[in-house]
Enzyme design. Structure first.
Site: not given
Length: 460
Positions: A273, A288, A369, A372, A411
């Site tokens: 990404r 990130r 996070e 999801s 993470r």
């Protein structure tokens, strides 16, 4: 993609979804007007086709009856109708193409149970796990990015040298820990009856559209062999941003049988990404990044079972954190923070105690996070042509798709390095991972290499 009939019958709900999900540049009324014009053209085309068939059927009889003049008038009229029909069909095809493009820009409509809110501050915390029996930690927990450099298991400087900012090397005990996490996660989900998939890394534009990454998130994806702002074709390639894309599209334009469902796949992959977020403590280190690993869980289910399956999928993703004995919480995402494609979404956030953040728990630290868990209902299925046949003799219907990370590896690495940190700067390996690390119980780091290890500058 939303069903056109749903859009016609529920325009206020669609307008509300566009507004609450913050989708810019979408005019629902213009799409409705386009759809109305298209339907009028289709109706006009049907009338013209019917009239032409009637006129054509009269020509032979008129000739047989010797009515040549009337027969010629019928022929002329038939040609006029043919020409008008071609114009109407050409215009209808143009509108259908425009309508298809515009429908791709409409977000999914939130399920009625989704909390109404504007942003992340309106998300609803459902529960927390693991805070009742916390392990002993140092008084001052060293953030993972500093600890990773001290142990020489994370190397951001050399990663940036090789690939640019947002890339990293994971080395020694850190690399072994990451490999262990991946194998551990895969084993956990095999117990939950997931079937393994190793997906292709490049995916075409049609697949990206099928899961909703295109057109909305084109700027965040890595393109292969093209400029970022070039127009893209269906067969253009992108590096996958998540294994959700290839796995969901495995069955694109296919019809599954009722006996096949539910289909549960898990896929390990690197993910790419472009977005890096804002610089600072919130995103520093391994939080990130542009390339990261995760295990993705993708489900294909009957529509009436999708919300029960959503709860099951959430529990399956949580199981990873429970076995690692990492404290975490589950959020019910509000309408304004839910995302373009989801009808309902839960976020799982692990506790990382190394950096204190305003929205962290009372114990200090911050939330990260790591998963999801989402129900898309038939939104992706309509885009990708994913259907199933309830009975052999019945027509095919769109199925429902769900997915969740099981879970994002970097993470979880951050949480382990901070939560399992010891006073001497080492990291205890969670018990669940030790069989995957040859029984290793502690990550102690390793000696650096090169002149920099001696405190010297870089080589000329």
């Amino acid at each position: 993609m939303l069903d056109r009939t749903y859009l016609r019958e529920n325009p206020d709900e669609v307008r509300d979804a566009v507004d609450r999900k913050g989708v810019d540049g979408v005019d629902v009324d213009a799409i409705l007007a386009l759809d109305e014009e298209w339907r009028e053209l289709k109706a006009r085309g049907d009338d013209l086709r019917h009239e032409r068939n009637e006129v054509s059927s009269q020509i032979g009889q008129l000739k047989q009856d010797g009515k040549e003049e009337e027969a010629q008038e019928a022929i002329d009229r038939s040609q006029e109708l043919k020409a008008e029909l071609e114009d109407v069909e050409e215009r209808a095809d143009e509108l259908a193409e425009r309508l298809e493009r515009d429908l791709l820009r409409l977000p999914n409509v939130p399920h009625e149970s989704v909390p109404v809110g504007d942003d992340e501050s309106d998300n609803v915390e459902r529960y927390r796990e693991g805070f009742d029996d916390l392990r002993e930690m140092p008084d001052d927990v060293t953030p993972h990015y500093d600890l990773g450099e001290e142990l020489d298991v994370l190397d951001f400087e050399r990663g940036a040298k090789v690939s640019g900012g947002g890339f990293q090397f994971v080395k020694g005990g850190g690399a072994r820990l990451e490999h262990a996490l991946v194998q551990f996660m895969l084993d956990v989900h095999r117990e939950q009856e997931y079937v393994d998939v190793l997906p292709p890394i490049p995916v075409n534009s049609e697949s990206m559209e099928g899961t909703g990454q295109l057109p909305k998130f084109a700027e965040d994806a890595y393109r292969v062999g093209a400029r970022q702002d070039d127009e893209y074709e269906d067969d253009d390639l992108w590096l996958l941003p998540t294994a959700e894309v290839p796995v969901t599209n495995m069955y694109r334009d296919e019809i599954l049988l009722d006996d096949d469902l539910p289909v549960k796949h898990q896929a390990f992959s690197p993910n790419f990404r472009r977005e890096a977020g804002e610089h600072g403590t919130e995103t520093r280190g391994y939080v990130r990044v542009h390339q990261f690993h995760k295990v993705e869980l993708v489900n294909f289910v009957r529509p009436e079972e999708s919300y029960d399956r959503l709860e099951g999928l959430l529990d399956e993703a949580e199981e990873v954190l429970r076995r690692l004995e990492l404290p975490y919480r589950v959020l019910d995402m509000c309408t304004g923070d839910m995302g373009f494609t989801q009808a309902k979404k839960y976020d799982i956030e692990v506790w990382a105690p190394g950096d204190d953040m305003e929205d962290g728990p009372a114990e200090g630290g911050r939330w990260l996070e790591v998963s999801s868990v989402s129900n898309f209902e038939d939104f992706q299925a309509r885009r990708a042509g994913l259907r199933y046949r309830p009975e052999r003799h019945e027509g095919a219907e769109y199925l429902h798709t769900l997915n969740g990370s099981g879970v994002a590896v970097p993470r979880v690495m951050v949480a382990i390095m901070e939560y399992y940190q010891n006073e001497d700067g080492t990291v205890t390996v969670p018990e669940a991972l030790r069989p995957y690390m040859g029984g290793q119980e502690v990550i102690e780091g390793h000696d650096r290499v090169g002149e920099s290890a001696l405190g010297a500058g870089e080589r000329d």
